[in-house]
Scaffold this motif. Structure first.
Motif, mmCIF file in Angstrom:
data_model
loop_
_atom_site.group_PDB
_atom_site.id
_atom_site.type_symbol
_atom_site.label_atom_id
_atom_site.label_comp_id
_atom_site.label_asym_id
_atom_site.label_seq_id
_atom_site.Cartn_x
_atom_site.Cartn_y
_atom_site.Cartn_z
ATOM 1 N N GLU A 116 0.826 -1.205 0.000
ATOM 2 C CA GLU A 116 0.000 0.000 0.000
ATOM 3 C C GLU A 116 0.865 1.261 0.000
ATOM 4 N N LEU A 117 2.011 1.178 0.646
ATOM 5 C CA LEU A 117 2.880 2.362 0.713
ATOM 6 C C LEU A 117 3.671 2.559 -0.575
ATOM 7 N N SER A 118 3.644 1.548 -1.458
ATOM 8 C CA SER A 118 4.506 1.633 -2.638
ATOM 9 C C SER A 118 3.812 2.261 -3.834
ATOM 10 N N PHE A 119 2.577 2.721 -3.654
ATOM 11 C CA PHE A 119 1.842 3.230 -4.812
ATOM 12 C C PHE A 119 2.549 4.421 -5.451
ATOM 13 N N GLY A 145 -15.220 21.610 0.014
ATOM 14 C CA GLY A 145 -15.338 20.464 -0.862
ATOM 15 C C GLY A 145 -14.348 20.609 -1.996
ATOM 16 N N GLY A 146 -14.276 19.615 -2.834
ATOM 17 C CA GLY A 146 -13.343 19.739 -3.932
ATOM 18 C C GLY A 146 -13.328 18.507 -4.783
ATOM 19 N N PHE A 147 -12.510 18.575 -5.821
ATOM 20 C CA PHE A 147 -12.340 17.452 -6.722
ATOM 21 C C PHE A 147 -10.862 17.223 -6.939
ATOM 22 N N CYS A 148 -10.533 16.001 -7.305
ATOM 23 C CA CYS A 148 -9.123 15.754 -7.569
ATOM 24 C C CYS A 148 -8.821 16.054 -9.030
ATOM 25 N N SER A 149 -9.686 16.845 -9.645
ATOM 26 C CA SER A 149 -9.446 17.278 -11.018
ATOM 27 C C SER A 149 -9.566 18.793 -11.025
ATOM 28 N N VAL A 150 -9.358 19.386 -12.182
ATOM 29 C CA VAL A 150 -9.318 20.836 -12.226
ATOM 30 C C VAL A 150 -9.935 21.286 -13.547
ATOM 31 N N LEU A 354 -3.116 6.785 -0.475
ATOM 32 C CA LEU A 354 -3.460 6.622 0.934
ATOM 33 C C LEU A 354 -4.050 7.871 1.577
ATOM 34 N N ASN A 355 -3.812 9.019 0.986
ATOM 35 C CA ASN A 355 -4.220 10.245 1.679
ATOM 36 C C ASN A 355 -5.284 11.052 0.956
ATOM 37 N N SER A 356 -5.691 10.604 -0.212
ATOM 38 C CA SER A 356 -6.614 11.412 -0.982
ATOM 39 C C SER A 356 -7.983 10.748 -1.000
ATOM 40 N N ARG A 357 -9.016 11.513 -0.657
ATOM 41 C CA ARG A 357 -10.352 10.913 -0.612
ATOM 42 C C ARG A 357 -11.357 11.827 -1.276
ATOM 43 N N LEU A 362 -10.127 8.362 -9.379
ATOM 44 C CA LEU A 362 -10.225 7.511 -10.565
ATOM 45 C C LEU A 362 -10.367 6.047 -10.197
ATOM 46 N N GLU A 363 -9.703 5.641 -9.123
ATOM 47 C CA GLU A 363 -9.826 4.261 -8.676
ATOM 48 C C GLU A 363 -9.979 4.286 -7.162
ATOM 49 N N PRO A 364 -10.579 3.257 -6.593
ATOM 50 C CA PRO A 364 -10.757 3.301 -5.141
ATOM 51 C C PRO A 364 -9.405 3.379 -4.432
ATOM 52 N N ASN A 365 -9.276 4.359 -3.603
ATOM 53 C CA ASN A 365 -8.044 4.494 -2.837
ATOM 54 C C ASN A 365 -8.181 3.771 -1.516
ATOM 55 N N PHE A 366 -7.084 3.625 -0.848
ATOM 56 C CA PHE A 366 -7.128 3.059 0.494
ATOM 57 C C PHE A 366 -6.932 4.197 1.483
ATOM 58 N N ASP A 367 -6.831 3.862 2.728
ATOM 59 C CA ASP A 367 -6.827 4.900 3.740
ATOM 60 C C ASP A 367 -5.622 4.684 4.639
ATOM 61 N N ILE A 368 -4.826 5.712 4.816
ATOM 62 C CA ILE A 368 -3.622 5.598 5.639
ATOM 63 C C ILE A 368 -3.967 5.148 7.047
ATOM 64 N N ARG A 369 -5.186 5.522 7.507
ATOM 65 C CA ARG A 369 -5.557 5.133 8.875
ATOM 66 C C ARG A 369 -5.708 3.618 8.988
ATOM 67 N N TYR A 370 -6.243 3.015 7.927
ATOM 68 C CA TYR A 370 -6.384 1.554 7.955
ATOM 69 C C TYR A 370 -5.015 0.897 7.877
ATOM 70 N N VAL A 371 -4.121 1.518 7.106
ATOM 71 C CA VAL A 371 -2.764 0.971 7.020
ATOM 72 C C VAL A 371 -2.128 0.978 8.403
ATOM 73 N N ARG A 372 -2.297 2.095 9.108
ATOM 74 C CA ARG A 372 -1.737 2.183 10.459
ATOM 75 C C ARG A 372 -2.391 1.159 11.370
ATOM 76 N N LEU A 373 -3.700 1.057 11.240
ATOM 77 C CA LEU A 373 -4.442 0.127 12.082
ATOM 78 C C LEU A 373 -3.936 -1.294 11.868
ATOM 79 N N PHE A 374 -3.749 -1.656 10.604
ATOM 80 C CA PHE A 374 -3.294 -3.016 10.304
ATOM 81 C C PHE A 374 -1.894 -3.245 10.860
#
Lengths: 886, 105
Positions: A116-119, A145-150, A354-357, A362-374
């Motif tokens: 997950e950290l290697s993305f 609010g916002g978008f990851c596009s511009v 891991l940090n963008s929500r 474009l594709e489902p991201n993961f969550d840094i908090r879950y990475v830490r939790l794991f």
């Protein structure tokens, strides 16, 4: 005083190290003195050579004396360790199995975390690539609010304004688009229009074609390796023509390697950005001009020049916004600078996964908090396994006491003994590691399957993997072995050999603490799983305000749109299809743009205090999804004016606008700015969740605009889905034979919304099962030890008339007490952690006492079952056997 | 009684000669001078430690000196056994010499 030439200090320490067992001081002094004379006679360099030569000459002797002896001792240690494993098979099995399970879980999680950290790390310039994102802020600076596009027009201005930017490229997602080669048609959803600099920014090697030229000209396309196989088989696709949608011809100018799975976006097709000319219904200016600052439709990336501090660039953004956008009217009519309401955010490409929500990732991201939790869970599971080892080793310590005593008598000091026992635990850990690697290899396919990742076993063999393995091995070996080593090596030989050592009484309290701790962790995990499961169940079944079952959805294009009324009639003529509609936004999608609007209240026209997402639909939208109209009426074909000037608000919008009841809102004059449309509120719809339950329901305005809808939804009769789908295909074949029918189901889309959480729950479930198993292994071992220790006591009790029940109770009582204590510790921790997690959801369940009590009963039950085997065995044993030998 | 080797005898004699300055390097130098050829440090150190084992010499530390990087010298001196061994050796060789002179005259 005379200054003497001194030899380098390093020589002396080297010499000291090599020579053992000698009068150090005089030797070093002699060397120093000779060094001085030699320097005077032949110069310093010769003196140094002389010194070093003497050290080298000493090395063979050094090796002989020190290493040979250690090897001999090491051999002995190994022999002892092997004998122990042989003699106490059950105990060693439990010990190694527990460690192996813990390590396997830990290794698996660490590899997952590493993945997950290697993305996006593989890009050559990964640390200089940034994504440009559009953010709206409140006047107080908080992000609304916002978008990851511009918006597309920002990009040319940025390129002009900032010399720090080396390369910048826009990409536009084509959504679901039909791609054809001859008479082969597929619906593709990874087709992007991209500027040629994309190849300078991302590392996307081309197998064929020239990256500098491939996307320069209009009507060119670069396709991925796997797409080349899919469309062209083994033939080279270079120079061939493909067709997009109905009429856009493009020529293949390159084939790119497939993107690695750990990248935040995967392009199957890249069409040159200039090909958008003449393709947008909004005119060329929309994508290519310099005036579109409103519609954030391009995902844009840039590569900075080397040595540029991104913070400097970020600081310049507000001034750039003001310069580009100037001023704008605030909702209360005052003029403000544009930068007070909007800004551009620059996110490093490696932070995206891991940090963008953003809602339009474009594709489902993961969550840094879950990475830490794991990671935390991995550590906990390993700790549990280590605790087992510690408990069993100290409990069995008495059996090693004689050995320790003898070793001490023949001259082993405490350091040597500690080293021996530490080495033994590392040896056990090593055996466990081999087991655990086998386990990981077995489990990996299943893990990949449910985590949706592509971890390969090869990970274990690259340098990072080996570092992780060694790390796990040494930590386990040392952590698990440290306490037993100190405990055992502290035995006093005199008392041991006289046989005075009470059998393992000493470490009892610590063992209790460890077992309680171990179970507390397991209980925390069980409670968490229970609550996460209930929340997931709630997410899947909560009343979202619309019908979730039996709704089939599929994308459409202009052909479907233009013939929609006919198509709809054909669809609902089937007895299996109840209703069908087309809409811009559909439930489970996102509500993108939220433009301003005006409304007339009490005869006074005022601009809205908040932006309101809008949805464009056809007449049957609310009917298809079974959304209730709670006031006024639905859109109707009987009123021709509905197409131009009818609006339906949702309940939240009505409340936010200050109406006392939905009925009151009906008939109000209302209008939107983009598109410029005005009319009346004809009805109010019940609230429903367009978006995931992470977010609260937002106010929504709905109106008819059949020219801008693109998602087909149809409600089918329960149990008749196959027939309905056959009918759908038949209708499509008649009206739009070129378009493949690519449908999905609304309930599947809802499930997809919570994929992250579902994955997390699954993994959590597995991990806690492992944690429990490992804890129980430890308990089992400890119980057998206690039973053995009390053999004589039990024998006496039985002779005195204790019943089977009495004895079992006697032996199980302690363990039950420990598990209950562990529960008391675990409850507040689990409660706190889970309340925090649930706060991620705007709509969530409350933790109830049920989960806690169930977890307590479950652990108690499991613990008692584990212990009862040993207790029963002890209780049913013939007292003669236990008392006889004295 | 252990017999001394010639090297050991020479070393014991050097220690006696050097008195308070009898440490490894001084002994080596003294011997080299006396014999007129260079004696290596090892060839002095080995018999020295052997003599130490026999109990013929004992050692004490002198004051630290700057030339040795602030380290002390190990000064050797003969023990009673050492003297006895040395004189016994001398007696043996003297006797042999005497016999020789008798037989030749």
């Amino acid at each position: 005083m005379k200054i003497y030439k001194r030899s380098p200090k390093f020589f002396a320490s080297l010499l000291k190290h090599v020579v053992n067992d000698c009068d150090e001081e005089s030797l070093l002094g002699d060397f120093e003195e000779i060094y001085h004379y030699k320097t005077k006679e032949t110069g310093e360099s010769k003196a140094r050579i002389w010194y070093l030569w003497h050290i080298v000459k000493l090395v063979p002797a050094y090796i002989e004396s020190s290493i040979c002896w250690s090897v001999n001792m090491l051999k002995n240690y190994f022999k002892i360790a092997r004998r122990i494993i042989k003699r106490h098979k059950g105990y060693s099995f439990i010990n190694i199995l527990g460690l192996a399970l813990g390590m396997a879980v830990c290794i698996l999680i660490l590899f997952f975390v590493r993945y997950e950290l290697s993305f996006d790390m593989h890009h050559d310039h990964a640390d200089r690539i940034f994504r440009i994102e559009r953010i709206w802020t409140s006047p107080d600076g908080s992000i609304r609010g916002g978008f990851c596009s511009v918006a597309p027009s920002f990009v040319p201005f940025m390129e002009e304004e900032f010399p720090e930017i080396e390369h910048i490229a826009r990409t536009a997602d084509a959504g679901n688009i039909r791609v054809s080669l001859g008479d082969k048609h597929f619906i593709e959803n990874r087709l992007f229009f991209a500027e040629e600099d994309i190849f300078e920014i991302f590392t996307l090697p081309l197998q064929e074609g020239d990256p500098a030229a491939a996307l320069k000209d209009p009507a060119t396309i670069v396709i991925s390796e796997s797409m080349a196989r899919k469309y062209f088989g083994t033939k080279s696709p270079m120079g061939k023509q493909m067709k997009l949608r109905d009429d856009q011809l493009v020529q293949v100018t390159g084939v790119m390697q497939d993107m690695p799975p750990n990248m935040h976006v995967h392009y199957d097709f890249l069409v040159s950005y200039v090909s958008l000319k003449g393709q947008s219904y909004r005119g060329d200016d929309y994508f290519l001009g310099t005036t579109n600052f409103t519609d954030n439709v391009t995902y844009s990336y840039m590569r900075l020049a080397e040595g540029i501090d991104i913070e400097d660039l970020r600081a310049k953004i507000p001034a750039f916004i003001d310069k580009t956008l100037g001023t704008r009217k605030d909702s209360d009519g005052t003029t403000i600078m544009a930068s007070r309401g909007t800004t551009l955010q620059l996110t490093k490409v490696t932070d995206i996964h891991l940090n963008s929500r953003f809602p339009n990732e474009l594709e489902p991201n993961f969550d840094i908090r879950y990475v830490r939790l794991f990671t935390l869970v991995a550590i906990f599971v390993l700790i549990i396994a280590c605790i087992n080892f510690m408990n069993l080793s100290t409990a069995r310590a008495t059996q090693r006491a004689k050995e320790v005593g003898l070793r001490k008598v023949v001259g082993a000091n405490r350091r040597v003994l500690t080293a021996q026992f530490l080495g033994e635990s590392v040896f056990f850990a090593f055996l466990a590691l081999i087991f655990s690697i086998g386990l990981v290899a077995m489990v990996l396919p299943f893990f990949n399957n449910f985590s949706g990742r592509a971890l390969s076993f090869g990970f274990l063999l690259n340098p990072m993997g080996i570092v992780i393995l060694l790390g796990v091995l040494l930590t386990t070996g040392l952590v698990a072995g440290l306490y037993p080593a100190f405990y055992i090596s502290a035995f006093k030989p005199a008392s041991i050999l006289r046989g005075e050592l009470t059998r393992g009484i000493k470490g009892t309290r610590l063992r209790t603490v460890l077992v309680v701790f171990q179970f507390a962790i397991s209980i925390c995990l069980i409670i968490s799983v229970g609550i996460v499961y209930r929340q997931m169940h709630y997410l899947m079944t909560a009343d979202l305000g619309f019908q979730r079952d039996h709704i089939v959805m599929l994308p459409s294009d202009s052909i479907i749109r233009n013939k929609w009324e006919d198509i709809r009639q054909n669809l609902i003529s089937s007895p299996h299809i109840e209703e069908a509609t087309l809409s811009k936004r559909a439930p489970t999608g996102m509500l993108a743009d939220a433009p301003g609007f005006w409304i007339e209240i009490n005869g006074e026209r005022q601009n809205s205090p908040f932006g309101m997402p809008h949805n464009r639909v056809t007449h049957d939208f609310f009917n298809t999804y079974n959304i209730k109209i709670i006031a006024g009426r639905n859109f109707s074909r009987e009123y021709a004016t509905d197409l131009r000037e009818a609006f339906i608000l949702n309940e939240t919008a009505v409340l936010r606008l200050g109406f006392e009841s939905p009925e009151q809102a009906v008939g109000t004059l209302i209008g939107t700015f983009a598109p410029n449309k005005s009319g009346r509120v004809i009805g109010v719809a019940a609230d429903f969740n367009y978006e995931s339950l992470h977010r609260e329901i937002r106010p929504v305005i709905t109106y008819l605009q059949p020219s801008q809808v693109n998602t087909v939804a149809m409600r089918v009769v329960s149990g008749r889905t196959p027939e309905a789908l056959d009918h759908l295909k038949a209708v499509w074949a008649r009206f739009h034979p070129e378009s493949p029918v690519k449908y999905d189901f609304l309930d599947d889309r809802i499930v997809a919304l919570y994929r992250n959480e579902a994955k997390m729950m699954q993994m959590f479930g597995y991990f806690s099962v492992f944690a429990i198993i490992i804890s129980c292994l430890g308990l089992f071992g400890l119980a057998s030890f206690t039973a053995e220790r009390r053999t004589k006591e039990i024998g006496v009790r039985k002779v005195m008339g204790a019943s089977l029940g009495n004895i079992t109770l006697l032996l199980s009582k302690d363990f039950a007490k420990w598990v209950l204590l562990a529960n008391l510790i675990a409850w507040p921790i689990a409660y706190f952690a889970m309340t925090k997690w649930l706060a991620n959801f705007a709509y969530h369940v409350q933790p109830t006492w049920m989960e806690f009590v169930l977890a307590a009963l479950l652990t108690l039950l499991i613990a008692l079952i584990t212990v009862s085997y040993q207790s029963l065995r002890a209780a049913t044993a013939d007292p003669i056997n236990s008392l006889r030998y004295e | 009684m252990k017999t001394l080797t010639r090297k050991e005898e020479l070393i014991l004699l050097s220690i006696l000669n050097l008195q308070d300055e009898a440490y490894l390097i001084a002994i080596q130098k003294h011997l080299s001078q006396a014999l007129g050829k260079k004696e290596s440090l090892t060839s002095v150190h080995l018999p020295l430690s052997r003599l130490d084992q026999y109990g013929y010499i004992e050692s004490r530390f002198s004051e630290a000196t700057a030339i040795r990087g602030g380290r002390r010298k190990k000064i050797y001196s003969l023990t009673k056994d050492g003297f006895e061994a040395l004189f016994a050796y001398k007696k043996v060789s003297d006797d042999l010499w005497e016999n020789l002179s008798k037989s030749t005259t």
